[in-house]
Write a protein that holds these residues in place. Structure first.
Motif, PDB file in Angstrom:
ATOM      1  N   GLU A   1       7.739 -18.544   5.516  1.00 36.35           N
ATOM      2  CA  GLU A   1       6.699 -18.591   5.868  1.00 36.35           C
ATOM      3  C   GLU A   1       5.443 -19.232   4.717  1.00 36.35           C
ATOM      4  OE1 GLU A   1       5.532 -14.694   6.978  1.00 36.35           O
ATOM      5  OE2 GLU A   1       5.821 -13.803   4.722  1.00 36.35           O
ATOM      6  N   VAL A   2       5.821 -18.988   3.603  1.00 31.42           N
ATOM      7  CA  VAL A   2       4.942 -19.421   2.491  1.00 31.42           C
ATOM      8  C   VAL A   2       4.891 -20.843   2.408  1.00 31.42           C
ATOM      9  CG1 VAL A   2       4.195 -19.178   0.249  1.00 31.42           C
ATOM     10  CG2 VAL A   2       4.965 -17.187   1.258  1.00 31.42           C
ATOM     11  N   ALA A   3       6.064 -21.542   2.421  1.00 29.09           N
ATOM     12  CA  ALA A   3       5.995 -22.885   2.146  1.00 29.09           C
ATOM     13  C   ALA A   3       5.251 -23.689   3.166  1.00 29.09           C
ATOM     14  CB  ALA A   3       7.612 -23.526   2.065  1.00 29.09           C
TER      15      ALA A   3
ATOM     16  N   SER B   1       2.616  -6.329  -3.492  1.00 28.60           N
ATOM     17  CA  SER B   1       1.751  -7.502  -3.742  1.00 28.60           C
ATOM     18  C   SER B   1       2.078  -8.711  -2.664  1.00 28.60           C
ATOM     19  CB  SER B   1       1.652  -7.762  -5.137  1.00 28.60           C
ATOM     20  OG  SER B   1       2.434  -7.226  -5.967  1.00 28.60           O
ATOM     21  N   TYR B   2       3.268  -8.871  -2.362  1.00 30.53           N
ATOM     22  CA  TYR B   2       3.765  -9.995  -1.569  1.00 30.53           C
ATOM     23  C   TYR B   2       3.014 -10.038  -0.392  1.00 30.53           C
ATOM     24  CZ  TYR B   2       6.304 -13.131   1.332  1.00 30.53           C
ATOM     25  OH  TYR B   2       6.498 -14.112   2.336  1.00 30.53           O
ATOM     26  N   GLU B   3       2.746  -8.924   0.476  1.00 32.51           N
ATOM     27  CA  GLU B   3       2.041  -8.953   1.684  1.00 32.51           C
ATOM     28  C   GLU B   3       0.768  -9.263   1.317  1.00 32.51           C
ATOM     29  OE1 GLU B   3       2.491  -5.353   3.967  1.00 32.51           O
ATOM     30  OE2 GLU B   3       4.574  -5.345   3.854  1.00 32.51           O
ATOM     31  N   ILE B   4       0.022  -8.697   0.398  1.00 28.92           N
ATOM     32  CA  ILE B   4      -1.421  -8.857  -0.082  1.00 28.92           C
ATOM     33  C   ILE B   4      -1.478 -10.616  -0.037  1.00 28.92           C
ATOM     34  CG2 ILE B   4      -3.249  -8.609  -1.483  1.00 28.92           C
ATOM     35  CD1 ILE B   4      -1.941  -5.865  -2.103  1.00 28.92           C
ATOM     36  N   PHE B   5      -0.315 -11.064  -0.933  1.00 30.49           N
ATOM     37  CA  PHE B   5      -0.649 -12.525  -1.344  1.00 30.49           C
ATOM     38  C   PHE B   5      -0.471 -13.195  -0.093  1.00 30.49           C
ATOM     39  CE2 PHE B   5       1.987 -16.463  -2.018  1.00 30.49           C
ATOM     40  CZ  PHE B   5       0.972 -16.970  -2.735  1.00 30.49           C
ATOM     41  N   VAL B   6       0.409 -12.813   1.038  1.00 34.56           N
ATOM     42  CA  VAL B   6       0.366 -13.845   2.208  1.00 34.56           C
ATOM     43  C   VAL B   6      -0.960 -13.654   2.699  1.00 34.56           C
ATOM     44  CG1 VAL B   6       1.825 -14.033   4.430  1.00 34.56           C
ATOM     45  CG2 VAL B   6       2.810 -13.458   2.267  1.00 34.56           C
TER      46      VAL B   6
ATOM     47  N   LEU C   1      -3.313 -15.582   1.138  1.00 35.10           N
ATOM     48  CA  LEU C   1      -3.260 -17.047   1.443  1.00 35.10           C
ATOM     49  C   LEU C   1      -3.616 -17.605   2.705  1.00 35.10           C
ATOM     50  CD1 LEU C   1      -1.701 -19.167  -0.668  1.00 35.10           C
ATOM     51  CD2 LEU C   1       0.333 -18.420   0.628  1.00 35.10           C
ATOM     52  N   ASN C   2      -3.381 -16.832   3.574  1.00 36.94           N
ATOM     53  CA  ASN C   2      -3.837 -17.260   4.896  1.00 36.94           C
ATOM     54  C   ASN C   2      -5.387 -17.501   5.082  1.00 36.94           C
ATOM     55  OD1 ASN C   2      -1.750 -17.812   6.576  1.00 36.94           O
ATOM     56  ND2 ASN C   2      -0.944 -15.296   6.624  1.00 36.94           N
ATOM     57  N   ASN C   3      -6.066 -16.294   4.430  1.00 41.45           N
ATOM     58  CA  ASN C   3      -7.264 -16.268   4.426  1.00 41.45           C
ATOM     59  C   ASN C   3      -7.819 -17.502   3.512  1.00 41.45           C
ATOM     60  OD1 ASN C   3      -7.907 -14.078   5.739  1.00 41.45           O
ATOM     61  ND2 ASN C   3      -8.489 -12.796   4.153  1.00 41.45           N
ATOM     62  N   PHE C   4      -7.251 -17.615   2.552  1.00 41.23           N
ATOM     63  CA  PHE C   4      -7.610 -19.078   1.501  1.00 41.23           C
ATOM     64  C   PHE C   4      -7.477 -20.207   2.342  1.00 41.23           C
ATOM     65  CE2 PHE C   4      -6.484 -22.606  -1.377  1.00 41.23           C
ATOM     66  CZ  PHE C   4      -7.413 -22.098  -2.362  1.00 41.23           C
ATOM     67  N   LEU C   5      -6.543 -20.261   3.307  1.00 44.06           N
ATOM     68  CA  LEU C   5      -6.445 -21.691   4.170  1.00 44.06           C
ATOM     69  C   LEU C   5      -7.942 -21.907   4.838  1.00 44.06           C
ATOM     70  CD1 LEU C   5      -2.831 -22.240   4.937  1.00 44.06           C
ATOM     71  CD2 LEU C   5      -4.036 -22.924   3.224  1.00 44.06           C
TER      72      LEU C   5
END
Lengths: 1067, 284
Positions: free
Chosen positions: A220-222, A251-256, A259-263
């Protein structure tokens, strides 16, 4: 079979014997290349093959593989390369000939991406993974096979990282490690070139701290990172790597999520966000992640300058914090301070901040009990209002958008709110909803059609009666809105000239938002000109302009509305006249279209816009044909719907019914005629469904209105700003938002907890009487003691026969009277006397589930255990005897004692006349703090209250902070000089997410402490009573200078409570 | 303005000689003038009820002037009641002068003797023993007992007792007793309507018409807030103060904020709301 040259035959070729095919493969190689090889080279090659084949039983596989690729290697490269590859295979053979064989077979592909010199390095990398176990062999082989693929995207040295995390993963799950290795290259394809190394580091970190997420990260991240800029990705990955190390798996979930928000952030902002996050991460990487998660929601409403101020303040705070012990509330926006900074540094204005002021302002203007409500609430109700960012009124409430951010200064945005609110309030003040249909002179003069019979049953509202005169309902509705809005604007400007400047700003803004009029069809064009005129822009249309005559006529008509005296009926008349004029334009459009009039748009479009103007179509068909063109600040004017709602409400008020009955026929008739509700094309069945749904929604809406107004009456003294409308919570209950203290950030989490006020359950009336008789002597004694409490407030009593002080004025009078021969009374003493009690007290009961615990009467469990000899054979006998003795004793629970204490105290308080409220609290989670009203402070005690006391039952958790704050709110509204809050609980505060984990005590204790301090600051005396014997450990922290007592003998609680009350209230 | 202040020096006048020479500005809103006049003639005491600043005192002054003009009455004696005000403060007391005592009449005694209107403002604030005086004076007897002197004074024909109180303002404990209330003719006062209030402001302050109209409009809007946290609506008196400041050159918004907004409430939010009303009505 070819014969080998002699120089070869002489050699000792042992490996040939290891497998039948090998000899042939060797022969082919030699035959093809012998002529290019020196004797020594042949010897070296044969020796190497021998060596490989001798390393283990299955080494022949490696030898065979070597011989298979030997020819290509030699031809494509040279003898030296052939030897180097062979030497590496030879070394690999030491661990596993299978790995060596795999390497040999892949070597040609691998050599495509690395140089001969790098082969050794490749070996050393592979070597890290290769061991003799089958799992390692399989993993190494997969890596070797995937290498050529991977090396397309990463450098050889980065393969080391792949080895490291593959090894880590295989320790957890071999299959998982294999799968991920298989998928790695697919993931790397998506990652921009300069971020691949960082991405591998990220995967590596995940493998270390959160290995199950590696698969997700590849999947999912890539793809999320695809097409992003390397610079930005590297910053984000750096942050998450740090956070993963610090905070671990969560923190992984928070990161994802981040990241989605960031996009979703606009490209031009992305780098700013990433680099800002980098700055934050220097001090606290977790905060940086919070920042990334929060910021996308802010970017739409705040400028970058505003956000920079907020960011810098946040960085300062983060930098000055102790890393270990502090929370990251600032960037999560879970901090009142953070919200304030954000609000103050921006031009934005929020309804939440100004609601209360605007509400009072509108009440002042209109003299009506208006509520201001977030318009999302109205849309949610689904009763006809559906546009976003709505401004409207239903005649009782004014709906405004959550945020206004159209101007560059906060003051102007507030003024925009003020204009919105004033316009809606002016509708109420100046009678926009008071239309009464009649054939006015104007209508009579122009209405040439046969007067049809307009009945109430056919048209449930006055507006519908008026609209029924027209074929095109959409047009008349639009024109009516325009004329009425203009009338309201004119009166408002005259009555409230202070608003002229704000109105002008608003109008100029609206004008700047309008579409180009030149390209509009004639009818849209004239309507646009009319709207612009109402916004203050008057055009001098050239005489040649096809609309010039009509425009002047319309303006004259509109100007007639600008008088202070004009009414809604005048707006209707003018709308009527406008309609007639526009009808003429429509006819003109058709006539002139043949004469090639210079109109920019094809006139057939115009005809389509208002088909019914020139056709016999039923007006209903084109209800929604008009584009929404009205200026936003005037809001969504729905006179028809409002009239209908008011009518239904009045009917219900007269019948004194709940909101359940709406006459379905009346509703169906209304819905058929109205063009204020977007129904669309419906079949009969669909219409019925729609009508039922609408009736339900409307009933709920009206019912809620009634209950809310009753509830508001009940709590009208409470501070209005805490009063909110809950779209989710049960509408029967009032809900209030309270801050919660976060000791980590030393700041309040704004509007964090929702306290829902509920009526307590009803219990058995006899219970109260039973407690009275059971505790008759205690109650009598307590009452007696309380009698002595009566005088309380200090007041100087004059004219006393005896006292502490002499009142000189009286003394002079005394002597003068005496001298004059009049026998005066000795009344010149005075004293400071406690002449009257002025006390309000709130008793707050913990109704958490733990109060269900049975108090074991006189049984001392410690002694019981002492009595148990420890001999397992006698255990059951001991247990049985203990239980039977328990049966003899009472089965009272903590809550029962709380109830009894409440009754004793109430009786005593009644005898001295102090005002008191009885409340209970429980709930689960921050959004559901239940606050039960057993008896409100100013409510008299009656049978219902007595039943409610009996009905007190254990419920759920103990979130003390919000319950205390709500009690403070209640006491604060009392005018008493002395205000007391007594909290009875059976243990420490505890609730879902009341602290980092359920087991964390400190957060809950600190919040409760803060709430108690808030009480003190408000002049309320808080006092805590706990029946928790172990209470000392946390009560010391929680209360410090606040009074508390641990009642160890629970049975004595009623008596203790009464005694305590005496002490507190006399202090 | 300054000149006026300097020219008018303080002068001491005994209450018996204090007369209202100039007609106080008063606009009748109902038939309160007639009622008062008839009550006076019929010797029925009057109770004036109404919120602060609704014109009770001005009305009594006006009636005093009007009755004097018609040669029906003596002066007006006003007593502002407070919680330490006793019966003897009203009736009178002995004073010692050179080892001798001298009786000094209190205001009510003076009023009874000279036939004045005795106006006890905010009567519920006074001590309960004052009712001992009020009761015999307000029924058919019209007697004032002076215990200390062992005298009873029969009231002068021109004497009239007028009480005032503000029903919304006092607490329940300070409410007027029924036995007292039922001895009076009551006249209810409320804030004047916008038109009349405009005239009052105009007359009292001499400001221009527009300002007076706007101030009266503001008053209506503020009084709408009476049930929403505002203890009392704005009094006409405050509006007149605002008008005077505006006339003296202070901007209307500033003048209204300091006279009206800040005087009415200390609660910030309510102040802000009222200020927004001011800002809507007046141009900055």
């Amino acid at each position: 079979m070819q014969v080998l040259p002699k120089r070869i035959i002489d050699l000792q070729i042992n490996f040939i014997a290891s497998a039948p095919s090998i000899g042939e493969e060797f022969n082919i190689f030699i035959t093809n290349h012998e002529q290019f090889l020196t004797d020594q080279e042949i010897i070296d090659f044969v020796n190497l093959c021998n060596h490989i084949s001798e390393s283990s039983l299955r080494a022949w596989e490696a030898t065979s593989a070597y011989l298979k690729i030997a020819s290509t290697l030699f031809t494509k490269y040279d003898f030296q390369t052939l030897m180097n590859v062979g030497k590496i295979a030879d070394k690999l053979c030491q661990d596993s000939p299978i790995i060596a064989a795999c390497f040999l077979l892949e070597s040609l592909r691998i050599l495509h991406f690395i140089s001969i010199k790098e082969l050794e390095k490749f070996y050393s990398i592979i070597k890290e993974l290769s061991h003799s176990g089958w799992k390692e062999i399989a993993l190494t082989n997969t890596l070797i096979i995937k290498s050529s693929n991977l090396l397309q995207y990463i450098k050889l040295e980065d393969l080391k990282t792949v080895v490291v995390f593959s090894k880590l993963l295989s320790e957890k799950s071999h299959e998982f490690a294999m799968n991920n290795l298989e998928n790695l290259s697919d993931a790397l394809v998506d990652i921009p070139e300069y971020s691949r190394k960082k991405y591998l580091d990220f995967i590596n970190t995940l493998a270390l701290v959160s290995w199950p997420d590696v698969g997700n990260a590849l999947g999912e991240v890539a793809p999320i990172l695809k097409n992003q800029k390397s610079k930005t990705i590297n910053i984000l990955l750096n942050i998450v790597i740090e956070v993963l190390h610090l905070e671990g798996r969560k923190s992984y979930e928070i990161f994802v999520a981040s990241l989605n928000n960031f996009l979703n952030i606009n490209d031009k902002f992305q780098y700013w966000v990433a680099s800002s996050a980098k700055k934050i991460s220097k001090h606290n990487p977790a905060s940086a992640l919070d920042f990334i998660e929060t910021i996308p929601n802010l970017i739409n409403n705040f400028s970058r300058d505003d956000l920079s101020l907020w960011l810098n303040e946040g960085i300062n705070i983060t930098a000055n914090r102790l890393k270990d012990n502090e929370d990251n509330a600032y960037f999560k926006l879970e901090s009142a301070f953070s919200l304030n900074i954000l609000y103050n540094s921006s031009s934005i204005e929020l309804l939440e901040r100004k609601k209360s002021i605007l509400q009072k302002y509108c009440r002042g203007l209109s003299g009506v009990d208006i509520s201001i409500i977030d318009s999302e609430d109205l849309i949610y109700k689904k009763i006809g209002w559906d546009s976003d960012d709505l401004i409207s009124t239903d005649g009782y409430r004014i709906y405004l958008p959550k945020i206004v951010n159209i101007f560059n200064f906060k003051k102007d945005n507030f003024n925009a709110y003020k204009v919105y609110a004033t316009h809606q309030s002016a509708r109420i003040e100046f009678g926009s909803f008071t239309y009464k249909f009649k054939f006015t002179k104007v209508i009579k003069k122009s209405y040439t059609s046969n007067k049809k019979l307009i009945t109430d049953s056919e048209f449930p509202t006055e507006i519908q009666k008026f609209f029924s005169l027209f074929e095109n309902k959409a047009l008349i509705s639009l024109l009516f809105s325009i004329t009425e809005d203009y009338r309201i604007d004119c009166i408002t400007m005259k009555k409230y000239p202070g608003l002229n400047h704000s109105y002008k700003m608003m109008k100029d803004y609206e004008l700047s938002q309008r579409l180009n009029v030149d390209r509009m069809p004639l009818i849209e064009m004239i309507i646009e000109y009319v709207i612009r005129f109402t916004l203050g822009k008057k055009y001098n249309l050239n005489r040649q302009h096809p609309l010039s005559v009509y425009y002047l006529k319309i303006i004259l008509l509109l100007e007639s509305l600008s008088s202070n005296k004009s009414s809604i009926s005048d707006s209707a008349d003018v709308a009527f006249q406008l309609y007639t004029i526009i009808d003429n334009i429509s006819t003109l459009s058709f006539k002139k279209s043949n004469n090639k009039l210079d109109i920019n748009k094809d006139l057939s479009d115009t005809a389509q816009l208002f088909p019914s103007l020139n056709s016999d179509n039923d007006g209903n068909n084109d209800k929604n044909a008009l584009p929404s063109v009205l200026p936003k600040f005037r809001g969504d004017f729905k006179p028809d719907l409002v009239e209908f709602i008011v009518k239904i409400k009045k009917n219900q008020d007269i019948k004194n019914e709940g909101g359940s009955s709406i006459d379905p026929e009346l509703l169906a008739q209304f819905l058929k005629n109205t063009n204020e509700i977007n129904i669309g094309e419906l079949t009969d069945g669909e219409f019925e469904d729609f009508s039922n749904l609408f009736a339900n929604n409307l009933s709920e809406y009206l019912e809620e209105n009634n209950q809310k107004s009753n509830a508001i009456k009940r709590v009208k003294n409470l501070s209005k700003d805490t009063l909110i409308n809950s779209p989710v919570a049960n509408h029967n209950n009032m809900s209030f938002l309270y801050h919660e203290w976060n000791f980590r950030s030393k700041d309040y989490k704004p509007d964090w907890c929702r306290v829902i006020e509920k009526d307590a359950d009803i219990g058995d009336f006899d219970y109260y009487e039973k407690v009275l008789s059971d505790h008759a002597s205690l109650i009598k004694e307590t009452k007696k003691k309380f009698e002595f409490l009566k005088p309380e407030a200090l007041k100087k009593e004059r004219r006393l026969e005896d006292g502490d002080d002499i009142d000189l004025d009286r003394l002079v009078d005394f002597f003068a009277d005496k001298l004059a021969g009049y026998t005066p009374e000795v009344d010149f003493y005075s004293k400071r006397n406690k002449s009257k009690r002025d006390v309000s007290v709130a008793l707050l009961l913990d109704m958490s589930a733990s109060t269900d615990e049975i108090i074991e009467g006189n049984i001392n469990t410690v002694t019981d255990y002492n009595q148990y000899s420890g001999d397992p054979s006698t255990y059951f006998r001991w247990l049985a005897s203990r239980d039977s003795s328990k049966n003899v004793n009472s089965f009272k629970r903590i809550i029962d004692i709380e109830k009894e204490s409440t009754i004793v105290l109430s009786e005593a308080l009644e005898s001295i006349g102090d005002s008191y409220g009885l409340f209970g609290f429980s709930g689960y989670g921050k959004d559901n703090v239940e606050f039960f009203i057993i008896k409100d402070i100013d409510e008299p005690i009656n049978d219902e209250v007595k039943k409610k006391i009996a009905g007190i039952q254990p419920v759920r958790s103990t979130r003390m902070g919000p319950a205390i704050r709500h009690t403070i709110n209640k006491l604060d509204s009392m005018n008493s000089k002395v205000k007391i809050m007594i909290l009875i609980s059976d243990g420490r505060p505890q609730d879902h997410e009341y602290g980092k984990e359920r087991t964390e005590k400190e957060y809950a204790i600190r919040d409760t402490r803060q709430a108690l301090l808030e009480a003190k600051h408000k002049g309320i005396v808080p006092f805590l009573i706990t029946v928790d014997k172990d209470g000392n450990d946390y009560l010391k922290d929680m209360c410090s200078d606040i009074g508390y007592e641990i009642v160890s003998d629970i049975d004595s609680l009623p008596e203790r409570l009464a005694n305590l009350y005496r002490n507190i209230s006399v202090k | 303005m300054k000149k006026d202040i300097i020219e008018k020096n303080a002068q001491s006048i005994s209450v018996e000689n204090f007369k209202i020479d100039k007609e106080p500005f008063y606009i009748s809103t109902a038939d309160e003038i007639n009622i008062f006049e008839q009550a006076y003639i019929s010797k029925i005491p009057v109770l004036l009820k109404g919120p602060t600043g609704s014109g009770k005192t001005r009305f009594v002054e006006y009636m005093s002037w009007k009755l004097q003009k018609n040669k029906k009455s003596a002066p007006l004696i006003t007593v502002a009641c407070h919680e330490d005000l006793t019966a003897s403060d009203l009736v009178g007391r002995y004073l010692i002068e050179n080892q001798e005592t001298k009786w000094i009449d209190g205001p009510i005694t003076r009023a009874v003797k000279i036939g004045a209107i005795c106006y006890l403002d905010e009567i519920v604030e006074a001590r309960k023993d004052t009712t001992v005086l009020i009761h015999p004076l307000t029924d058919y007897r019209r007697l004032l007992p002076i215990d200390k002197k062992g005298e009873i004074i029969e009231a002068h024909d021109g004497f009239l007792l007028v009480l005032s109180y503000n029903p919304g303002y006092q607490s329940i404990t300070k409410d007027l007793k029924h036995s007292t209330r039922q001895r009076f003719v009551s006249i209810e006062f409320d804030y004047p309507n916008q038109e009349i209030e405009t005239k009052i402001i105009l007359n009292e302050s001499g400001c221009d018409d527009n300002i007076a109209e706007r101030l009266a409009q503001l008053a209506v809007k503020i009084r709408n807030l009476r049930e929403y946290g505002l203890a009392e609506g704005v009094s006409t008196r405050l509006l007149i103060y605002a008008a005077l400041l505006i006339k003296a050159g202070i901007s209307p918004i500033t003048a209204c904020i300091s006279t009206v907004v800040w005087s009415l409430t200390d609660e910030k939010e309510l102040q802000d709301s009222i200020e927004e009303l001011v800002r809507s009505i007046f141009v900055s």
